[in-house]
Design a protein around this motif. Structure first.
Motif, PDB file in Angstrom:
ATOM      1  N   ILE A 377       0.821  -1.203   0.000  1.00  0.00           N
ATOM      2  CA  ILE A 377       0.000   0.000   0.000  1.00  0.00           C
ATOM      3  C   ILE A 377       0.854   1.251   0.000  1.00  0.00           C
ATOM      4  O   ILE A 377       0.470   2.304  -0.508  1.00  0.00           O
ATOM      5  CB  ILE A 377      -0.972  -0.024   1.218  1.00  0.00           C
ATOM      6  N   ARG A 378       2.083   1.163   0.527  1.00  0.00           N
ATOM      7  CA  ARG A 378       2.987   2.314   0.531  1.00  0.00           C
ATOM      8  C   ARG A 378       3.362   2.702  -0.894  1.00  0.00           C
ATOM      9  O   ARG A 378       3.389   3.889  -1.244  1.00  0.00           O
ATOM     10  CB  ARG A 378       4.227   1.983   1.359  1.00  0.00           C
ATOM     11  N   ASP A 379       3.635   1.688  -1.750  1.00  0.00           N
ATOM     12  CA  ASP A 379       3.999   1.993  -3.136  1.00  0.00           C
ATOM     13  C   ASP A 379       2.843   2.669  -3.864  1.00  0.00           C
ATOM     14  O   ASP A 379       3.038   3.616  -4.631  1.00  0.00           O
ATOM     15  CB  ASP A 379       4.396   0.703  -3.864  1.00  0.00           C
ATOM     16  N   VAL A 380       1.595   2.193  -3.590  1.00  0.00           N
ATOM     17  CA  VAL A 380       0.433   2.795  -4.245  1.00  0.00           C
ATOM     18  C   VAL A 380       0.263   4.244  -3.804  1.00  0.00           C
ATOM     19  O   VAL A 380       0.035   5.146  -4.620  1.00  0.00           O
ATOM     20  CB  VAL A 380      -0.831   1.966  -3.947  1.00  0.00           C
ATOM     21  N   VAL A 381       0.385   4.511  -2.492  1.00  0.00           N
ATOM     22  CA  VAL A 381       0.191   5.867  -1.974  1.00  0.00           C
ATOM     23  C   VAL A 381       1.282   6.802  -2.500  1.00  0.00           C
ATOM     24  O   VAL A 381       1.003   7.925  -2.942  1.00  0.00           O
ATOM     25  CB  VAL A 381       0.166   5.845  -0.432  1.00  0.00           C
ATOM     26  N   GLY A 383       3.033   6.515  -5.233  1.00  0.00           N
ATOM     27  CA  GLY A 383       2.837   6.737  -6.668  1.00  0.00           C
ATOM     28  C   GLY A 383       1.731   7.763  -6.915  1.00  0.00           C
ATOM     29  O   GLY A 383       1.847   8.639  -7.777  1.00  0.00           O
ATOM     30  N   LEU A 384       0.633   7.684  -6.120  1.00  0.00           N
ATOM     31  CA  LEU A 384      -0.442   8.655  -6.274  1.00  0.00           C
ATOM     32  C   LEU A 384       0.003  10.051  -5.869  1.00  0.00           C
ATOM     33  O   LEU A 384      -0.360  11.047  -6.511  1.00  0.00           O
ATOM     34  CB  LEU A 384      -1.658   8.229  -5.424  1.00  0.00           C
ATOM     35  N   LEU A 385       0.804  10.167  -4.820  1.00  0.00           N
ATOM     36  CA  LEU A 385       1.298  11.478  -4.401  1.00  0.00           C
ATOM     37  C   LEU A 385       2.212  12.074  -5.471  1.00  0.00           C
ATOM     38  O   LEU A 385       2.209  13.294  -5.700  1.00  0.00           O
ATOM     39  CB  LEU A 385       2.038  11.360  -3.069  1.00  0.00           C
ATOM     40  N   THR A 386       3.003  11.238  -6.135  1.00  0.00           N
ATOM     41  CA  THR A 386       3.866  11.726  -7.222  1.00  0.00           C
ATOM     42  C   THR A 386       3.022  12.282  -8.365  1.00  0.00           C
ATOM     43  O   THR A 386       3.347  13.324  -8.955  1.00  0.00           O
ATOM     44  CB  THR A 386       4.752  10.586  -7.714  1.00  0.00           C
ATOM     45  N   MET A 387       1.912  11.591  -8.673  1.00  0.00           N
ATOM     46  CA  MET A 387       1.050  12.055  -9.754  1.00  0.00           C
ATOM     47  C   MET A 387       0.318  13.338  -9.378  1.00  0.00           C
ATOM     48  O   MET A 387       0.093  14.210 -10.221  1.00  0.00           O
ATOM     49  CB  MET A 387       0.017  10.976 -10.109  1.00  0.00           C
ATOM     50  N   ALA A 388      -0.058  13.484  -8.092  1.00  0.00           N
ATOM     51  CA  ALA A 388      -0.867  14.623  -7.684  1.00  0.00           C
ATOM     52  C   ALA A 388      -0.047  15.808  -7.234  1.00  0.00           C
ATOM     53  O   ALA A 388      -0.598  16.904  -7.058  1.00  0.00           O
ATOM     54  CB  ALA A 388      -1.810  14.201  -6.542  1.00  0.00           C
ATOM     55  N   ARG A 389       1.246  15.649  -7.075  1.00  0.00           N
ATOM     56  CA  ARG A 389       2.048  16.739  -6.530  1.00  0.00           C
ATOM     57  C   ARG A 389       2.095  17.956  -7.455  1.00  0.00           C
ATOM     58  O   ARG A 389       2.013  19.083  -6.960  1.00  0.00           O
ATOM     59  CB  ARG A 389       3.457  16.225  -6.214  1.00  0.00           C
ATOM     60  N   GLU A 398       0.651  21.428   0.671  1.00  0.00           N
ATOM     61  CA  GLU A 398       1.661  20.465   1.095  1.00  0.00           C
ATOM     62  C   GLU A 398       1.032  19.080   1.178  1.00  0.00           C
ATOM     63  O   GLU A 398      -0.044  18.909   1.774  1.00  0.00           O
ATOM     64  CB  GLU A 398       2.221  20.872   2.451  1.00  0.00           C
ATOM     65  N   LEU A 399       1.691  18.083   0.596  1.00  0.00           N
ATOM     66  CA  LEU A 399       1.232  16.689   0.624  1.00  0.00           C
ATOM     67  C   LEU A 399       2.106  15.900   1.573  1.00  0.00           C
ATOM     68  O   LEU A 399       3.339  15.881   1.410  1.00  0.00           O
ATOM     69  CB  LEU A 399       1.260  16.076  -0.771  1.00  0.00           C
ATOM     70  N   ASP A 400       1.482  15.254   2.563  1.00  0.00           N
ATOM     71  CA  ASP A 400       2.200  14.418   3.533  1.00  0.00           C
ATOM     72  C   ASP A 400       1.616  13.018   3.521  1.00  0.00           C
ATOM     73  O   ASP A 400       0.460  12.799   3.125  1.00  0.00           O
ATOM     74  CB  ASP A 400       2.089  15.010   4.943  1.00  0.00           C
ATOM     75  N   VAL A 401       2.411  12.069   3.959  1.00  0.00           N
ATOM     76  CA  VAL A 401       1.992  10.683   4.052  1.00  0.00           C
ATOM     77  C   VAL A 401       2.307  10.169   5.454  1.00  0.00           C
ATOM     78  O   VAL A 401       3.348  10.498   6.018  1.00  0.00           O
ATOM     79  CB  VAL A 401       2.675   9.823   2.974  1.00  0.00           C
ATOM     80  N   ALA A 402       1.384   9.410   6.035  1.00  0.00           N
ATOM     81  CA  ALA A 402       1.574   8.820   7.372  1.00  0.00           C
ATOM     82  C   ALA A 402       1.116   7.373   7.308  1.00  0.00           C
ATOM     83  O   ALA A 402      -0.075   7.076   7.495  1.00  0.00           O
ATOM     84  CB  ALA A 402       0.810   9.606   8.414  1.00  0.00           C
ATOM     85  N   ILE A 403       2.034   6.490   7.017  1.00  0.00           N
ATOM     86  CA  ILE A 403       1.724   5.067   6.881  1.00  0.00           C
ATOM     87  C   ILE A 403       2.357   4.322   8.026  1.00  0.00           C
ATOM     88  O   ILE A 403       3.559   4.458   8.296  1.00  0.00           O
ATOM     89  CB  ILE A 403       2.213   4.523   5.527  1.00  0.00           C
ATOM     90  N   GLN A 419      -7.715   3.774  -7.780  1.00  0.00           N
ATOM     91  CA  GLN A 419      -8.743   4.670  -8.308  1.00  0.00           C
ATOM     92  C   GLN A 419      -9.490   5.378  -7.179  1.00  0.00           C
ATOM     93  O   GLN A 419      -9.751   6.572  -7.250  1.00  0.00           O
ATOM     94  CB  GLN A 419      -9.702   3.861  -9.173  1.00  0.00           C
ATOM     95  N   ILE A 420      -9.831   4.636  -6.107  1.00  0.00           N
ATOM     96  CA  ILE A 420     -10.549   5.237  -4.966  1.00  0.00           C
ATOM     97  C   ILE A 420      -9.683   6.299  -4.303  1.00  0.00           C
ATOM     98  O   ILE A 420     -10.129   7.422  -4.028  1.00  0.00           O
ATOM     99  CB  ILE A 420     -10.949   4.135  -3.960  1.00  0.00           C
ATOM    100  N   LEU A 421      -8.427   5.968  -4.047  1.00  0.00           N
ATOM    101  CA  LEU A 421      -7.530   6.933  -3.400  1.00  0.00           C
ATOM    102  C   LEU A 421      -7.298   8.157  -4.277  1.00  0.00           C
ATOM    103  O   LEU A 421      -7.222   9.282  -3.780  1.00  0.00           O
ATOM    104  CB  LEU A 421      -6.201   6.262  -3.051  1.00  0.00           C
ATOM    105  N   TYR A 422      -7.186   7.956  -5.591  1.00  0.00           N
ATOM    106  CA  TYR A 422      -6.958   9.084  -6.481  1.00  0.00           C
ATOM    107  C   TYR A 422      -8.173  10.037  -6.483  1.00  0.00           C
ATOM    108  O   TYR A 422      -8.016  11.256  -6.454  1.00  0.00           O
ATOM    109  CB  TYR A 422      -6.673   8.595  -7.899  1.00  0.00           C
ATOM    110  N   ASN A 423      -9.384   9.468  -6.472  1.00  0.00           N
ATOM    111  CA  ASN A 423     -10.586  10.316  -6.415  1.00  0.00           C
ATOM    112  C   ASN A 423     -10.621  11.120  -5.121  1.00  0.00           C
ATOM    113  O   ASN A 423     -10.909  12.320  -5.121  1.00  0.00           O
ATOM    114  CB  ASN A 423     -11.842   9.465  -6.555  1.00  0.00           C
ATOM    115  N   LEU A 424     -10.322  10.471  -4.004  1.00  0.00           N
ATOM    116  CA  LEU A 424     -10.319  11.177  -2.718  1.00  0.00           C
ATOM    117  C   LEU A 424      -9.233  12.234  -2.680  1.00  0.00           C
ATOM    118  O   LEU A 424      -9.446  13.350  -2.190  1.00  0.00           O
ATOM    119  CB  LEU A 424     -10.126  10.178  -1.570  1.00  0.00           C
ATOM    120  N   LEU A 425      -8.051  11.908  -3.198  1.00  0.00           N
ATOM    121  CA  LEU A 425      -6.927  12.840  -3.154  1.00  0.00           C
ATOM    122  C   LEU A 425      -7.174  14.045  -4.057  1.00  0.00           C
ATOM    123  O   LEU A 425      -6.909  15.192  -3.663  1.00  0.00           O
ATOM    124  CB  LEU A 425      -5.642  12.116  -3.560  1.00  0.00           C
TER     125      LEU A 425
END
Length: 454
Positions: A377-381, A383-389, A398-403, A419-425
């Motif tokens: 799940i860390r790789d998915v999160v 990757g999504l942060l890289t796309m949304a940054r 500011e985008l932060d991650v707490a896994i 897809q779900i995480l990308y919609n929420l983000l």
């Protein structure tokens, strides 16, 4: 019987038995008390009659005594006649009497044999004037002792017969007492007879009162109530045509009319309810038909979307493929390459929209398929942060991650999770003010993996 047991007994008894028990008990108590009081007062009057009889016998006894002691033609006859009269009552035929003189020393031993007579003389000697009475032992005789007072005529006569006597000193002194004894067998017999009559009358009266109360309770109270109960049971069984019929010209008849009005209102309400039910059934049928039509239209829409989505993917794939071929051709100028890249990008975007529509159609038709695989799940999160940054940097967000480092490898559909995480983000970035902050977190509970975008 305790109060609780009495209350429990009445609580488990029918109305008729309660009324009979309470009415009968009350009537029995009232009759017993009234007859007992009347009998005691009657017996008291009977025994007081003995006192009156003895009081009326005193003067005739004195007349008889003086006639015996003196000659009928004596010079004292006019005096005796003026004092006592000449009438002798019939009660003296069964009575006995004697005169008692104040005791001397020699007489005290004799008088002490009868303490009642001695006590009476003692009372008279100290000035008491009321007569003394008693019923002798055995209850067969009634004794009456009354004092005899000196009058002026008595003193004149006796001093004439006994000159110089000092026994009679002044008018009003007690110089003799008369004791009258009458038999009370007849009185006792009358009392016993009166008691028997009273008891018999009380029993008959109580019996008749209980019979009358039974008739009153049975036909005036219980019968209308039972009739209403039968009508209520018929109504509860479904027979709404039955009516109560009570003609007693009292509150039960008014209750009967009110009960019938209630039944009529109940029938009217039932008919109205049936009409409403019919209208409701009609509306339900119409809604069911409309629902079936909507379901059919929704099915046609889903089929249409699935078919169109599937059909549109083929030419789009060709467009995307040829645009990729054109972008790699060396004969194109830079401007033409940029046009080809735009065609490829737009085609991919359109293909993504078509895939989304196809997924929606699959979800509605229950044909959505999951492609399960193990992934981090860390790789998915990340990757999504890289796309949304780049989008977030435009709004200075500011985008932060707490896994949680204890999050294990996930066995899920990676594409759907992404897809779900990308919609929420993307929504979080869209609605977060400039200079804000978006945090993507992941943690595990005992049974679930919790993904949150804040």
């Amino acid at each position: 019987m305790s109060y609780r047991a009495f209350k429990h007994l009445l609580g488990e008894t029918s109305l008729e038995r309660k009324c009979r028990f309470i009415f009968g008990g009350g009537i029995l108590i009232l009759i017993t008390a009234s007859f007992y009081w009347y009998g005691s007062q009657s017996e008291k009057m009977v025994f007081e009659q003995n006192l009156q009889t003895c009081r009326m016998m005193v003067n005739p006894i004195l007349v008889t005594h003086h006639w015996v002691e003196l000659e009928p033609d004596s010079e004292f006859r006019p005096v005796i006649k003026s004092m006592f009269g000449e009438t002798v009552p019939d009660d003296m035929k069964n009575a006995t009497w004697k005169f008692i003189s104040p005791p001397t020393v020699e007489d005290k031993k004799r008088l002490l044999q009868d303490e009642f007579e001695y006590d009476a003389l003692e009372r008279f000697g100290i000035g008491e004037l009321d007569p003394v009475t008693r019923t002798q032992p055995g209850g067969t005789n009634y004794q009456y002792i009354a004092p005899l007072h000196l009058s002026q005529t008595c003193m004149s006569c006796h001093q004439l017969l006994a000159p110089g006597s000092q026994i009679y000193t002044k008018v009003g002194d007690v110089f003799r007492a008369v004791s009258i004894t009458i038999p009370v067998e007849r009185t006792n017999a009358m009392v016993q007879r009166n008691r028997g009559i009273l008891i018999l009358t009380a029993v008959v009266t109580a019996f008749l009162a209980m019979v009358i109360s039974y008739v009153i309770v049975r036909y005036i109270i219980v019968k209308p109530v039972k009739h209403l109960k039968d009508v209520s049971e018929a109504v509860s069984a479904g027979n709404l045509d039955v009516r109560a019929d009570i003609q007693t010209r009292d509150e039960f008849e008014e209750l009967c009319h009110a009960f019938n009005r209630m039944l009529r209102n109940l029938v009217a309400l039932q008919e109205e309810l049936r009409g409403l039910n019919r209208q409701l059934d009609k509306k339900v049928d119409e809604l069911a038909q409309a629902n079936m039509a909507l379901f059919e239209m929704n099915r046609l829409k889903s089929d249409f979307l699935a078919t169109m989505s599937h059909e549109l993917r083929t030419p789009l794939n060709s467009i995307i493929g040829f645009s990729e071929v054109l972008s790699t051709t060396e004969r194109l100028s830079e401007k033409e390459r940029r046009y080809a890249a735009n065609i490829q990008t737009s085609g991919k975007m359109l293909l993504g929209l078509i895939n989304d529509i196809l997924d929606l159609a699959k979800i509605e038709s229950g044909k959505m398929e999951l492609h399960l695989e193990e992934f981090s799940i860390r790789d998915v999160v990340e990757g999504l942060l890289t796309m949304a940054r780049p989008i977030a940097e435009k709004k200075s967000i500011e985008l932060d991650v707490a896994i949680d480092p204890d999050v294990p490898v996930v066995h899920q559909d990676a594409g759907k999770i992404q897809q779900i995480l990308y919609n929420l983000l993307s929504n979080a970035i869209k609605f977060t003010p400039e200079g804000g902050r978006v945090i993507v977190s992941a943690e595990t509970t005992e049974t679930d993996l919790v993904l949150a975008v804040e």
